[in-house]
Design a protein around this motif. Structure first.
Motif, PDB file in Angstrom:
ATOM      1  N   CYS B 399      61.605  -0.140  58.577  1.00  0.00           N
ATOM      2  CA  CYS B 399      61.932   0.591  57.350  1.00  0.00           C
ATOM      3  C   CYS B 399      60.998   0.118  56.231  1.00  0.00           C
ATOM      4  O   CYS B 399      60.885  -1.079  55.983  1.00  0.00           O
ATOM      5  N   THR B 400      60.353   1.050  55.566  1.00  0.00           N
ATOM      6  CA  THR B 400      59.397   0.656  54.525  1.00  0.00           C
ATOM      7  C   THR B 400      59.963   0.805  53.125  1.00  0.00           C
ATOM      8  O   THR B 400      59.379   0.320  52.170  1.00  0.00           O
ATOM      9  N   GLY B 401      61.076   1.498  52.973  1.00  0.00           N
ATOM     10  CA  GLY B 401      61.595   1.706  51.626  1.00  0.00           C
ATOM     11  C   GLY B 401      63.095   1.900  51.613  1.00  0.00           C
ATOM     12  O   GLY B 401      63.733   2.011  52.665  1.00  0.00           O
ATOM     13  N   PRO B 402      63.682   1.947  50.406  1.00  0.00           N
ATOM     14  CA  PRO B 402      65.146   1.999  50.281  1.00  0.00           C
ATOM     15  C   PRO B 402      65.771   3.288  50.816  1.00  0.00           C
ATOM     16  O   PRO B 402      66.946   3.277  51.181  1.00  0.00           O
ATOM     17  N   ASN B 403      65.009   4.387  50.874  1.00  0.00           N
ATOM     18  CA  ASN B 403      65.615   5.609  51.411  1.00  0.00           C
ATOM     19  C   ASN B 403      65.757   5.537  52.928  1.00  0.00           C
ATOM     20  O   ASN B 403      66.627   6.170  53.515  1.00  0.00           O
ATOM     21  N   GLN B 404      64.890   4.745  53.556  1.00  0.00           N
ATOM     22  CA  GLN B 404      65.019   4.551  55.000  1.00  0.00           C
ATOM     23  C   GLN B 404      66.158   3.585  55.318  1.00  0.00           C
ATOM     24  O   GLN B 404      66.945   3.833  56.228  1.00  0.00           O
ATOM     25  N   ALA B 407      69.389   5.454  55.050  1.00  0.00           N
ATOM     26  CA  ALA B 407      69.724   6.278  56.214  1.00  0.00           C
ATOM     27  C   ALA B 407      70.204   5.416  57.376  1.00  0.00           C
ATOM     28  O   ALA B 407      71.031   5.838  58.166  1.00  0.00           O
ATOM     29  N   PHE B 408      69.682   4.200  57.467  1.00  0.00           N
ATOM     30  CA  PHE B 408      70.030   3.336  58.599  1.00  0.00           C
ATOM     31  C   PHE B 408      71.344   2.581  58.387  1.00  0.00           C
ATOM     32  O   PHE B 408      72.033   2.265  59.338  1.00  0.00           O
ATOM     33  N   VAL B 440      57.334  -0.072  46.811  1.00  0.00           N
ATOM     34  CA  VAL B 440      58.501   0.169  47.665  1.00  0.00           C
ATOM     35  C   VAL B 440      59.318   1.354  47.158  1.00  0.00           C
ATOM     36  O   VAL B 440      59.831   2.152  47.923  1.00  0.00           O
ATOM     37  N   TYR B 442      62.250   3.593  44.900  1.00  0.00           N
ATOM     38  CA  TYR B 442      63.672   3.559  44.579  1.00  0.00           C
ATOM     39  C   TYR B 442      64.389   4.677  45.324  1.00  0.00           C
ATOM     40  O   TYR B 442      63.767   5.576  45.863  1.00  0.00           O
ATOM     41  N   LYS B 444      66.318   8.060  46.137  1.00  0.00           N
ATOM     42  CA  LYS B 444      66.365   9.407  45.573  1.00  0.00           C
ATOM     43  C   LYS B 444      67.799   9.583  45.064  1.00  0.00           C
ATOM     44  O   LYS B 444      68.738   9.514  45.857  1.00  0.00           O
TER      45      LYS B 444
END
Lengths: 374, 462
Positions: B399-404, B407-408, B440, B442, B444
């Motif tokens: 995961c590279t960012g907070p939206n990933q 989702a996880f 990184v 923020y 959405k």
């Protein structure tokens, strides 16, 4: 972020473009066939239809104008229990698959009749083997007592179901990594070049090589397909989804407009808009979805909406998938659809086997892009 | 549906909103203020129209300065709608808000977002125990109801507001067991280079020193160099003990209430939901919307003033509100560019003076790493109960960012919509990936930015 520096680590038997539920399912099936697979994916702010979907494993009404689509949707639904079990055995993650049947509620008598007529045509097309029932309000209330007085009735599909799409995404990612797969999400692939021994893929972060390549990049396939002699005439179609707080379970069956997850969260949705690449939400559509859902289930009026999102469906002009092998560049495959959850078990199974062996018993010829140029 | 149209819609009635309303009204603009609170003042001047405490020494003169803003707003020709919760703003500046359980829509020619700050989330082991509050929460109780938290009481954290609240509670007769200062060693030296600029706001510096002296004289135990905070429950699952480290020595104190504070950060929920451009402020360790010198955002017609545009304090918010309102009036043709510059010269000077002290304070009171990138066991997302360790594990999975990670793990999907985990999750990911936080990103942020019932929103469709 995983970064690979040496050239040998940047080779795989198959490179799958796209790490959503379509790409992951195909990748798992290719690994099952003994192939080494690398998934090339975008970063944190990609469009990601996989993370915006409704989680239905749905059969009823799918493929009303294409019996082959109805057939593969049903086949996938039948393969799903096994697919979910394998993911659970491998990762411990339960994707919360439930296939006890599903309901499609209609708010008017004409809508209900029209739907019944459509399903009847599908039954005829399937040679009589197409289970469904039409329920009036009273019969519907035996399934869901909370159905509101404005509901005319519903159609019941015993093969329908649902699952948690985010857990599905996560379980597949874990299983793929367990088996030694690599996921590189350092950026969008901008160029695919067919070479003597396969394909070279280029992104801002460097180059990859795969003997075979599978395009499963959703809307991103539009630009990628022509580079390997394929075409992917896809358009975005926005759906808005409303997520409510967790409440006591009342919806024991998924419906086409509202479903309740294992944890009690409610999802409301099914809007369809042609708005280009804008995944935003709009107050008027959200209000319409809320209005219709609360007509179906009046108790929803007191439930709090926590958030809403828009996601872009990956749509072909006729709404059916594209499964096609490149004739010009053997080894390149296109796999794209808007029902990645329903078709997940098919992708991990027969579709991956087709790519691994270049043979299949599925009627895939009806799913190539030539149908749009004839 | 006939939607009312205003020249200027102001969201928030703190110092920025109040002063902007007064200024804009002098140009004859049609203005409405949508205020989530039940009375004007925002957090800083909460209940200023009807103070809960008779003794004015307790909250101090700075609080009662709010009366001048209140008077100016009252004389202005402004529609004031208290108890209005804005839950969506469309790019065409249609605003949906909920008031007394009913939603309505209005349209703005210009929008001013003056939604202020929120306290920085302070994650550490045990921070979710009942009995652990933020200093801001204690101040709300004090200002709105004259209530004080249960003793024994400990304050732990860093920053000017920690000292102010300690002093206010002490003046109100609350017995404070200890103040644990978590400002890391060496910060005084680090912030020294910003001191010359800070001297431009000498009165505020003197006030700060005065607070320290006041607390020292009060005899409250003041412990420096505190780290490794850990709140421990008693048999009733309520906070009962606080464990911490001082100079490599572990200490434990009994306490019923723990007030924590690590500074404030801009409230960016609305500016994020509008997808305005944001930038990472390295010194303040937070996101803020990118604004021009008049407070206009990356979307023409949307302005931000006060702490929601970057932390600078109440006085700066007041001056910024005035500047922004003048600019809006000029854009609407109420004055020309030349008079704009003339009429804003004084507020501009005062604003500059206020801003001059910030780098010094920000460098001095930057939170310690243990609160920015908490230990694995620490809960990061309170709504969905996700720990820092789980976030680190997902980065390892790619995961590279907070939206990933959202989702996880569902971190950030709960009712607070990431207000209490957004900064921490991004910091942890940046730290694990060894890249700057600005790379990184923020969450959405989705509408509605505040929860409301399906029935209320469904009624909009009729």
């Amino acid at each position: 972020m995983t970064q690979f520096s040496t050239d040998s680590q940047r080779r795989a038997d198959v490179c799958v473009l796209g790490g959503g539920i379509v790409g992951l399912a195909v990748a798992l099936g290719l690994q099952r066939n003994g192939l080494s697979v690398t998934i090339l994916d975008e970063g944190d702010s990609a469009l990601r239809a996989s993370r915006g979907n409704f989680g239905l494993v749905w059969v009823q009404g799918k493929g009303d104008t294409l019996p082959e689509y109805a057939a593969i949707s049903r086949l996938s639904a039948q393969l799903w229990a096994n697919h979910a079990q394998q993911l659970k055995d491998a990762t411990g993650i339960d994707v919360q698959l439930q296939q006890r049947g599903g309901l499609f509620l209609c708010l008017s008598e004409p809508e209900l009749r029209e739907r019944q007529a459509m399903l009847t045509r599908m039954r005829v097309a399937a040679g009589g083997d197409y289970p469904f029932e039409t329920l009036d309000l009273q019969q519907l209330r035996e399934f869901i007592p909370e159905a509101g007085p404005e509901v005319a009735g519903a159609t019941w599909g015993p093969e329908d179901g649902h699952l948690n799409p985010l857990l599905y995404l996560r379980a597949m990612t874990e299983h793929f990594l367990q088996r030694g797969g690599k996921i590189d999400n350092s950026g969008k692939i901008s160029r695919i070049e067919p070479t003597d021994s396969g394909f070279t893929l280029t992104s801002d972060a460097g180059q990859w090589h795969g003997d075979q390549v599978v395009l499963a990049a959703g809307l991103g396939n539009r630009d990628l397909a022509p580079q390997v002699g394929l075409s992917a005439p896809l358009v975005p179609n926005r759906g808005q989804v409303l997520i409510c707080e967790r409440v006591k379970p009342f919806l024991n069956y998924p419906t086409g407009h509202v479903r309740q997850t294992n944890e009690g969260t409610l999802q409301l949705g099914d809007s369809k808009e042609d708005v280009g690449f804008d995944p935003g939400t709009t107050t008027d559509v959200i209000a319409k979805i809320a209005h219709r859902a609360s007509q179906m289930f009046p108790l929803l009026r007191d439930v709090r909406l926590i958030r809403a999102w828009g996601a872009l469906r990956v749509m072909t002009p006729d709404g059916y998938p594209l499964y096609e092998a490149s004739k010009q560049y053997p080894g390149a495959y296109l796999v794209t659809c808007h029902s990645g959850v329903t078709l997940g078990a098919l992708h991990e199974g027969p579709i991956a086997d087709w790519i691994a062996s270049d043979r299949t018993e599925l009627p895939l010829e009806v799913f190539n892009a030539k149908r749009f140029t004839l | 549906m006939n939607i009312p149209v205003y020249d200027l819609v102001i969201i928030g009635a703190g110092p920025a909103g109040m002063s902007a309303a007064a200024t804009a009204s002098s140009h004859g603009l049609k203005i409405v203020i949508l205020d989530e609170q039940t009375a004007p003042g925002g957090q800083i001047y909460r209940s200023i129209s009807n103070p809960a405490i008779a003794d004015e020494n307790i909250l101090g003169a700075d609080y009662y300065h709010g009366r001048s803003l209140l008077t100016a707003m009252r004389y202005a020709n402004v529609d004031y709608l208290p108890g209005s919760i804005v839950w969506a703003v469309s790019p065409d500046l249609s605003i949906s808000f909920s008031r007394a359980g009913k939603s309505s829509q209005i349209k703005a020619k210009k929008l001013l977002i003056a939604t202020g700050a929120q306290e920085r989330p302070v994650p550490f082991p045990g921070w979710t125990l009942p009995g652990v509050l933020t200093c801001g929460a204690a101040q709300i109780l004090l200002k709105s109801s004259g209530l004080t938290p249960a003793a024994p009481l400990i304050l732990a954290g860093s920053g000017p507001l920690l000292l102010l609240i300690a002093a206010q509670l002490n003046r109100a007769g609350v017995e404070i067991e200890a103040i644990l200062d978590t400002t890391p060693k060496g910060r005084y030296l680090k912030s020294l280079r910003y001191l010359p600029a800070a001297l431009r706001n000498l009165p505020l510096l003197i006030k700060g020193v005065g607070l320290l002296v006041e607390l020292k004289r009060s005899g409250i135990r003041y412990v420096n160099n505190v780290s490794q905070l850990k709140a421990l429950p008693g048999s009733n699952q309520l906070l009962s003990k606080l464990q911490y480290s001082v100079d490599n020595r572990i200490e434990t104190s009994s306490c019923t209430t723990l007030l924590v504070h690590q500074g404030v950060v801009p409230n960016v929920q609305l500016t994020r939901a509008l997808q305005l451009e944001h930038q990472w402020d390295e010194l303040q360790q937070c996101w803020k919307p990118s604004l021009d010198s008049w407070g206009e955002s990356s979307q023409a017609g949307i302005f931000v003033a006060g702490d929601s545009g970057g932390i600078a304090g109440a006085r700066a918010a007041e001056y910024m509100g005035e500047l922004t309102a003048q600019r809006i009036a000029q854009q609407l043709g109420k004055l020309n560019k030349e008079s704009l510059l003339k009429q804003t010269a004084k507020a501009g000077r005062l604003l500059y003076q206020q801003q001059a002290i910030r780098p010094f304070l920000d460098a001095m009171y930057q939170p310690a790493d243990e609160f920015l990138k908490p230990s694995d066991e620490t809960l990061v997302c309170r709504c969905e109960e996700v720990t820092a360790g789980q976030i680190r594990g997902m980065v390892a999975q790619g995961c590279t960012g907070p939206n990933q990670t959202k989702a996880f793990s569902r971190a950030g999907m709960g009712p607070c919509q990431g207000r209490l985990c957004g900064l921490t999750v991004a910091q942890i990911i940046a730290d694990e990936r060894k890249v700057p936080v600005k790379d990184v990103g923020y969450y959405k942020i989705r509408s509605p930015i505040k929860p409301l019932t399906i029935g209320e929103i469904a009624d909009l469709a009729e």
